[in-house]
Design a protein around this motif. Sequence first.
Motif, PDB file in Angstrom:
ATOM      1  N   ALA A 354      30.288  50.902  51.859  1.00  0.00           N
ATOM      2  CA  ALA A 354      30.201  49.779  50.927  1.00  0.00           C
ATOM      3  C   ALA A 354      31.548  49.075  50.886  1.00  0.00           C
ATOM      4  O   ALA A 354      32.586  49.712  50.648  1.00  0.00           O
ATOM      5  CB  ALA A 354      29.810  50.267  49.537  1.00  0.00           C
ATOM      6  N   ASP A 356      33.799  45.386  49.669  1.00  0.00           N
ATOM      7  CA  ASP A 356      33.781  44.191  48.827  1.00  0.00           C
ATOM      8  C   ASP A 356      33.821  42.945  49.697  1.00  0.00           C
ATOM      9  O   ASP A 356      33.843  43.031  50.934  1.00  0.00           O
ATOM     10  CB  ASP A 356      34.927  44.222  47.813  1.00  0.00           C
ATOM     11  CG  ASP A 356      36.301  44.149  48.478  1.00  0.00           C
ATOM     12  OD1 ASP A 356      36.372  43.835  49.687  1.00  0.00           O
ATOM     13  OD2 ASP A 356      37.301  44.395  47.783  1.00  0.00           O
ATOM     14  N   LEU A 423      34.425  48.449  39.543  1.00  0.00           N
ATOM     15  CA  LEU A 423      34.547  47.335  40.489  1.00  0.00           C
ATOM     16  C   LEU A 423      35.174  46.114  39.817  1.00  0.00           C
ATOM     17  O   LEU A 423      34.575  45.039  39.766  1.00  0.00           O
ATOM     18  CB  LEU A 423      33.161  46.994  41.065  1.00  0.00           C
ATOM     19  CG  LEU A 423      32.465  48.108  41.835  1.00  0.00           C
ATOM     20  CD1 LEU A 423      31.037  47.714  42.199  1.00  0.00           C
ATOM     21  CD2 LEU A 423      33.243  48.468  43.091  1.00  0.00           C
ATOM     22  N   VAL A 426      35.582  42.529  41.654  1.00  0.00           N
ATOM     23  CA  VAL A 426      34.693  42.460  42.818  1.00  0.00           C
ATOM     24  C   VAL A 426      33.471  41.612  42.471  1.00  0.00           C
ATOM     25  O   VAL A 426      32.825  41.830  41.452  1.00  0.00           O
ATOM     26  CB  VAL A 426      34.260  43.859  43.277  1.00  0.00           C
ATOM     27  CG1 VAL A 426      33.278  43.758  44.437  1.00  0.00           C
ATOM     28  CG2 VAL A 426      35.470  44.689  43.687  1.00  0.00           C
ATOM     29  N   LEU A 429      29.188  43.424  46.638  1.00  0.00           N
ATOM     30  CA  LEU A 429      29.355  44.667  47.385  1.00  0.00           C
ATOM     31  C   LEU A 429      28.384  44.659  48.556  1.00  0.00           C
ATOM     32  O   LEU A 429      27.157  44.586  48.367  1.00  0.00           O
ATOM     33  CB  LEU A 429      29.086  45.862  46.475  1.00  0.00           C
ATOM     34  CG  LEU A 429      29.674  47.221  46.902  1.00  0.00           C
ATOM     35  CD1 LEU A 429      31.190  47.152  46.963  1.00  0.00           C
ATOM     36  CD2 LEU A 429      29.228  48.309  45.946  1.00  0.00           C
ATOM     37  N   PRO A 484      28.052  43.597  41.363  1.00  0.00           N
ATOM     38  CA  PRO A 484      28.599  44.634  40.491  1.00  0.00           C
ATOM     39  C   PRO A 484      28.046  44.615  39.061  1.00  0.00           C
ATOM     40  O   PRO A 484      28.048  45.622  38.394  1.00  0.00           O
ATOM     41  CB  PRO A 484      30.104  44.335  40.499  1.00  0.00           C
ATOM     42  CG  PRO A 484      30.336  43.606  41.793  1.00  0.00           C
ATOM     43  CD  PRO A 484      29.097  42.776  41.971  1.00  0.00           C
TER      44      PRO A 484
END
Length: 489
Positions: A354, A356, A423, A426, A429, A484
């Motif tokens: 995973a 960003d 996160l 972010v 993802l 997120p």
Amino acid sequence: MQRRVALVLATAVAFATLAGTTHAASPVFDVNRDFYPYYPSLIKWDKSTLDFTPPSVCQGCHEKQYKEWTGSVHQLAFQDPVYQGELNKAVKAVGHEISRQCEGCHSPAGVVTGEIKGPGNAGLSEMALAGVSCDICHSVSGTTHWQTPSHEPENGSFILAPGAETKDGPRFVKRGPFTPSAECGGGFHDCVESPLHLQADLCASCHQVYHYDAHFPLEATYLEWKHGPYAQRGILCQDCHMVETQAFLKAADQFAKPQRGEYRHFFNGANYLLSYLAAGAARKAGNQEQAESSMKQYAMAVDRLKSAASVEIIPNYHKGELTELQVRVKNLRAGHNLPTSLTNVRQMWLEIVAKDEAGRTILNSGQAGPDGSLPANARLFNSDGIGEDFHFAVDPWVVTSFSRHDTIPPRGYKDVHYGVPPLKGVKKLNVEVKLRYRQADQKLAEALLKAVPKDIDLKKTYGLTAVPPLPVVDMAVQKVAVTPRQPGR
């Protein structure tokens, strides 16, 4: 008081002695060695004055079937270098008599005739080297599944009867699934219709591998099938493993039995590694036609693996924040558990990454190292074997139970949960999940190939100067973009 104590002790000893005697006389896995003279192989041989027929003889009238069988896992069952390495280790550990458990299914004729006396291929006849050949399957007259020590199919519990004594003298007898024509056999052998050849019980004898003495199921492919939905709908081993890919997909998806003309003698499954090695050996020998045939088998095995499963990525939120990624792995088309066979050796695992929006890795698991080893956090779908001391074990002559058994039943699924760190900042993802498969752990495969008998020259036969990285198949791949924060919150 002393007399009372003495009486109590005498009674206790008497009961203990009785219990011990009863247990010794009636073990859970009782073995009738007169009934099974090749024990721990459970083959029975109805011997006549006629010998087994080598496949080169069958080729004369059955060229198409012979070509399909050549290069198959059945044909290579005894010559397989990985198997030979395992066999060699087994003989050194527990002796040749015990190794008949393996040899009884990898070369039945070689066992009952007494020709195979140890690991290796040197000096053996065509029939012994041919593994599971034409005359083995078509000489099976019955099974002894109910009489085995486990009272289940195990370790070659079938009856071989390649010939029969008749009033007109000895006759070869070959059995098949359909009513024979008047011309069947061409005068060389008699033909008999065999309902057993239309049943999964025919395959069960060898696709149920139990510990040679403890009778613990190391492989229980038949029972996995029998206790699942494909057996309920009459889809048999033959309907998936004796057809090409399109017929397999139809049988698996629609529970539709193939037409008679669709059956082949490829016996194709997930063992692409053996086909890969066989193709290399054929190229080394200058047999390009056989190399191409083996690579076709390889491609079929890979196609089956790629169609067997799917992965689904499900984001889970708590109070509007992404907290975990749930990965659901589904067994879509395997009629038995996924994986099956030696599940403590096979490796089917999840790889997840995973990142960003800037490409920074937030989460990762299951990436193989440069040496082929998997990290401790890799999520595997397999089994962990343990021996009598309840410590981890991988050798089949040691494993007498599983400490963990985590395979996926037919049409079933397993969920894996990955925690996601906070996160902050972010926006997106990007998640990629792969379901990956290989025949065995890299180190284990290297150990087995290094253990091959001296008469098997890996360089001369396969062109191998070192054990290469085992081929890995990506059975299923899924990519998603996840926010997120929970949408709508």
